[in-house]
Design an enzyme around this catalytic site. Sequence first.
Site, PDB file in Angstrom:
ATOM      1  N   ARG A 158       0.822  -1.214   0.000  1.00 33.03           N
ATOM      2  CA  ARG A 158       0.000   0.000   0.000  1.00 33.03           C
ATOM      3  C   ARG A 158       0.856   1.264   0.000  1.00 33.03           C
ATOM      4  NH1 ARG A 158      -2.945  -2.840   4.107  1.00 33.03           N
ATOM      5  NH2 ARG A 158      -5.095  -3.357   3.520  1.00 33.03           N
ATOM      6  N   ILE A 159       1.816   1.318   0.925  1.00 27.36           N
ATOM      7  CA  ILE A 159       2.624   2.533   1.063  1.00 27.36           C
ATOM      8  C   ILE A 159       3.556   2.698  -0.126  1.00 27.36           C
ATOM      9  CG2 ILE A 159       4.400   3.648   2.474  1.00 27.36           C
ATOM     10  CD1 ILE A 159       3.032   2.370   4.934  1.00 27.36           C
ATOM     11  N   ARG A 238      10.969   0.612   8.536  1.00 28.86           N
ATOM     12  CA  ARG A 238      11.497   0.333   9.867  1.00 28.86           C
ATOM     13  C   ARG A 238      13.012   0.381   9.803  1.00 28.86           C
ATOM     14  NH1 ARG A 238       7.357   1.543  11.692  1.00 28.86           N
ATOM     15  NH2 ARG A 238       5.935   0.356  13.063  1.00 28.86           N
ATOM     16  N   GLU A 267      16.353   3.200  17.235  1.00 23.84           N
ATOM     17  CA  GLU A 267      15.727   4.440  17.665  1.00 23.84           C
ATOM     18  C   GLU A 267      15.168   4.320  19.080  1.00 23.84           C
ATOM     19  OE1 GLU A 267      11.348   4.921  15.920  1.00 23.84           O
ATOM     20  OE2 GLU A 267      12.789   4.600  14.305  1.00 23.84           O
ATOM     21  N   HIS A 285      10.827  10.106  13.306  1.00 19.32           N
ATOM     22  CA  HIS A 285       9.707   9.171  13.096  1.00 19.32           C
ATOM     23  C   HIS A 285       8.376   9.933  13.010  1.00 19.32           C
ATOM     24  CE1 HIS A 285       8.757   4.660  13.517  1.00 19.32           C
ATOM     25  NE2 HIS A 285       7.756   5.253  12.895  1.00 19.32           N
ATOM     26  N   GLY A 287       6.292   9.729  10.429  1.00 15.70           N
ATOM     27  CA  GLY A 287       5.471   9.120   9.380  1.00 15.70           C
ATOM     28  C   GLY A 287       3.980   9.356   9.477  1.00 15.70           C
TER      29      GLY A 287
END
Length: 319
Positions: A158-159, A238, A267, A285, A287
């Site tokens: 999807r992304i 990730r 992270e 992060h 997103g």
Amino acid sequence: MSKRILLSRPMPPGTIEAASALFDVEVRDSTRPMSAAELRAGLAVYDGMMVTLGDQVTAEVLQDFGRPRCKILANFGVGYNHIDTEACRSHGVTVTNTPGAVTDATADVAMTLILMTSRRAGEAERLVRAGQWEGWHPTQMLGQHVTGAKLGVIGMGRIGQAIARRCHYGFGMEVGYFNRSEKETEMPATRYETLEELAAWADIVVVATPASPETHHLVGRPVFKAMQPHARLINIARGDIVDETALIAALEAGEIGGVGLDVYEYEPEVPEALLIHENAVLLPHLGTACLEVREDMGAMAVENLRAFFAGEDCPNRVN
């Protein structure tokens, strides 16, 4: 009796309100990940938990339980590599996630990193803020032209497809991708058989594949060695999909043109060796960091909880 649910972090107001309308809800007030001790206590005390990135639910955490009181972990997020889903299954714990809600926001951040990295925007802003800009001239901070570039997408889910769509229709980019299987896409896109072939072809390489044991360090030394010297690497998936040590070595050797990261291998720790590189754009992060998106994620997580305790199929079960 109402089911007891723990929200592992402070959540958007709409999420807390929706969960509280259905359950007896407790909100943990720390923004840091839950410790192993906290997770064990939660598994013993609550009927369900809404967990999120960094809450490491491992086989070791579960080993003291046969069947814990907690029967569902509703993950707030699409990625669930912090949860050992097989261990959960063996202990009778259902795991769900929130796909779909994060797609557009994550793709938008990928575009932010593509533009910032290619056009040296982070470096340029630091120059202005430091009072060192001496005015325009013809060779000032020359970057890489984005329009018409070749985009290589690792992971055409999807992304990945949302990023490809933006790049192709918005910037006229050619699209290539690496994926386990052929994908039907609305824009022309060529599937490459190996990562190295894709990396050698692309001007911009975007990591958009889910994290799993199979994708750990998927992007490492062979990929960086294959990339063109001007090419940029973008990671919005990730952190541990990219071998951070190999990435730093490639930057130091000038083997790639730059990197744009929204995620990191360990992270929130970011290596000093990344921080010192002007051609590294580093985001914390971001997103899905839009209120509307986080509210949508929360609504999906709450619906997974509701369905589970109503004896219905969870919309987004992953184990």
